[in-house]
Design an enzyme around this catalytic site. Structure first.
Site, short mmCIF file in Angstrom:
data_model
loop_
_atom_site.label_atom_id
_atom_site.label_comp_id
_atom_site.label_asym_id
_atom_site.label_seq_id
_atom_site.Cartn_x
_atom_site.Cartn_y
_atom_site.Cartn_z
N VAL A 15 0.81 -1.22 0.00
CA VAL A 15 0.00 0.00 0.00
C VAL A 15 0.84 1.27 0.00
O VAL A 15 0.32 2.37 -0.13
CB VAL A 15 -0.97 0.03 1.21
CG1 VAL A 15 -2.03 -1.04 1.07
CG2 VAL A 15 -0.22 -0.12 2.53
N GLY A 16 2.15 1.14 0.15
CA GLY A 16 2.99 2.33 0.16
C GLY A 16 4.46 1.97 0.17
O GLY A 16 4.85 0.85 0.53
N THR A 19 11.62 5.76 1.19
CA THR A 19 13.05 5.57 0.95
C THR A 19 13.58 4.34 1.67
O THR A 19 14.42 3.60 1.14
CB THR A 19 13.82 6.81 1.42
OG1 THR A 19 13.28 7.97 0.78
CG2 THR A 19 15.30 6.71 1.07
N PHE A 20 13.08 4.11 2.88
CA PHE A 20 13.66 3.07 3.72
C PHE A 20 12.78 1.85 3.94
O PHE A 20 13.25 0.84 4.44
CB PHE A 20 14.03 3.66 5.10
CG PHE A 20 14.94 4.85 5.00
CD1 PHE A 20 16.24 4.70 4.57
CD2 PHE A 20 14.48 6.12 5.33
CE1 PHE A 20 17.09 5.80 4.46
CE2 PHE A 20 15.32 7.22 5.23
CZ PHE A 20 16.63 7.05 4.80
N VAL A 22 8.92 -0.51 2.86
CA VAL A 22 7.72 -0.81 2.08
C VAL A 22 6.62 -1.18 3.06
O VAL A 22 6.86 -1.91 4.03
CB VAL A 22 7.97 -1.97 1.09
CG1 VAL A 22 6.73 -2.24 0.25
CG2 VAL A 22 9.17 -1.68 0.20
N ASP A 131 10.23 14.63 13.50
CA ASP A 131 9.75 14.59 12.11
C ASP A 131 8.24 14.71 12.04
O ASP A 131 7.58 14.00 11.28
CB ASP A 131 10.21 13.31 11.40
CG ASP A 131 10.10 13.43 9.88
OD1 ASP A 131 10.07 14.57 9.37
OD2 ASP A 131 10.04 12.39 9.20
#
Length: 310
Positions: A15-16, A19-20, A22, A131
């Protein structure tokens, strides 16, 4: 034992991807509960361990709060580390960008209250998130807002320990980080939350800088250019620009024009969360006592918030 943990869950579809990692959606076999599996990419391991993932696991195991994403389990498949997380189908960024959804004053207040409660709990445990941004604030099927993605989080250090200033997505980065501060406080998270507050009110990012220099200029343009008198030590920070544009601090009337739907108490909290000098910025604990959260209209009930999928 690891195989036994892995067998408890199905991994149904992707579903997405970032960078680091899945992200897949799946189910808990025994209960049929929908879950998300965040699988760290192989290339991000150093000496067999991805430290940001290990840090995220450590913090999520410690935090346990209604307004922080729940870590359910952890397992490895070969060299890949996977986190089993509660399934949260929507994020705040998606709601902000969905022009079909009308935000009521109580909706914004409810989201801000939940985000501040979750962040306060992190800070109470001496954890800096580092973040915060709208797509790291996820919405559960029942409407709860939950802080996610602790990959950049850090235990609050001793006063003499240096930290990197290259944290937080640029648009939500506090001015002390833009100026290269190596010593900072939970105030960096409060600044990010203040910028998210502005974005909820405007339905647009408030300070969308194209690069670090432009981010500083947009921050000064929005909040005024601070002076050494207002922020002692400001010009000594490592990345403070040699030349800066001078902008006046916005008046209350100017802020009322920018945020036309905001109440006076809402603007007062926004200003307190976005004080340029981090020493003057409100804490989460203080923010939770703000009159904004108790004035009319009250925060919208979970069952009536946009973004629910139940």
């Amino acid at each position: 034992m690891n195989d036994a943990v892995m067998a408890k869950y199905t991994k149904d579809k992707k579903v997405g991807e970032g960078t680091f990692a899945v992200v897949y959606v799946g189910k808990q076999v025994k209960t049929d509960r929908k879950i998300a599996i965040k699988q760290i990419k192989e290339g991000e391991f150093k000496d067999g361990v991805d430290m940001s993932a290990i840090r995220e696991i450590k913090f999520l195991q410690e935090i346990r709060h209604a307004n922080v994403i729940e870590l359910i389990d952890v397992f490895t498949a070969g060299p890949r580390l996977s986190m089993v997380l509660e399934f949260l189908p929507t994020d705040l960024e998606g709601l902000i960008k969905d022009t079909k959804i009308l935000f009521r004053l109580g909706d914004v207040k409810a989201w801000m209250l939940m985000a501040t409660r979750g962040l306060h709990h992190c800070h109470r445990l001496q954890i800096l998130h580092r973040d915060l941004k709208p797509n790291n604030l996820l919405i559960s099927p029942t409407g709860e807002l939950k802080i996610a993605d602790f990959g950049l989080a850090r235990q609050m250090p001793n006063p003499k320990d240096k930290m990197t200033p290259t944290v937080v997505t640029r648009w939500y980065r506090a001015p002390e980080l833009l100026f290269g501060a190596r010593y900072y406080t939970p105030a960096v998270d409060v600044w990010s939350l203040g910028l998210i507050f502005a974005e909820l009110m405007l339905r647009l990012p408030y300070c969308p800088g194209e690069d670090d220099i432009d981010q500083i200029d947009k921050t000064f343009r929005a909040f005024g250019t601070p002076t050494e008198e207002e922020w002692p030590g400001l010009t000594s920070l490592p990345a403070y620009p040699k030349t800066v544009n001078k902008y006046p601090h916005p008046s209350v009337q100017e802020l009322k024009m920018r945020f036309s739907a905001a109440t006076e108490n809402g603007l007062e909290l926004f200003q307190a969360m976005t004080e340029l000098n981090p020493a003057d910025r409100v804490s989460c604990e203080e923010a939770l006592t703000a009159d904004y959260f108790t004035e009319f209209p009250r925060p919208t009930k979970l069952a009536e918030l946009p973004g629910r999928t139940e």
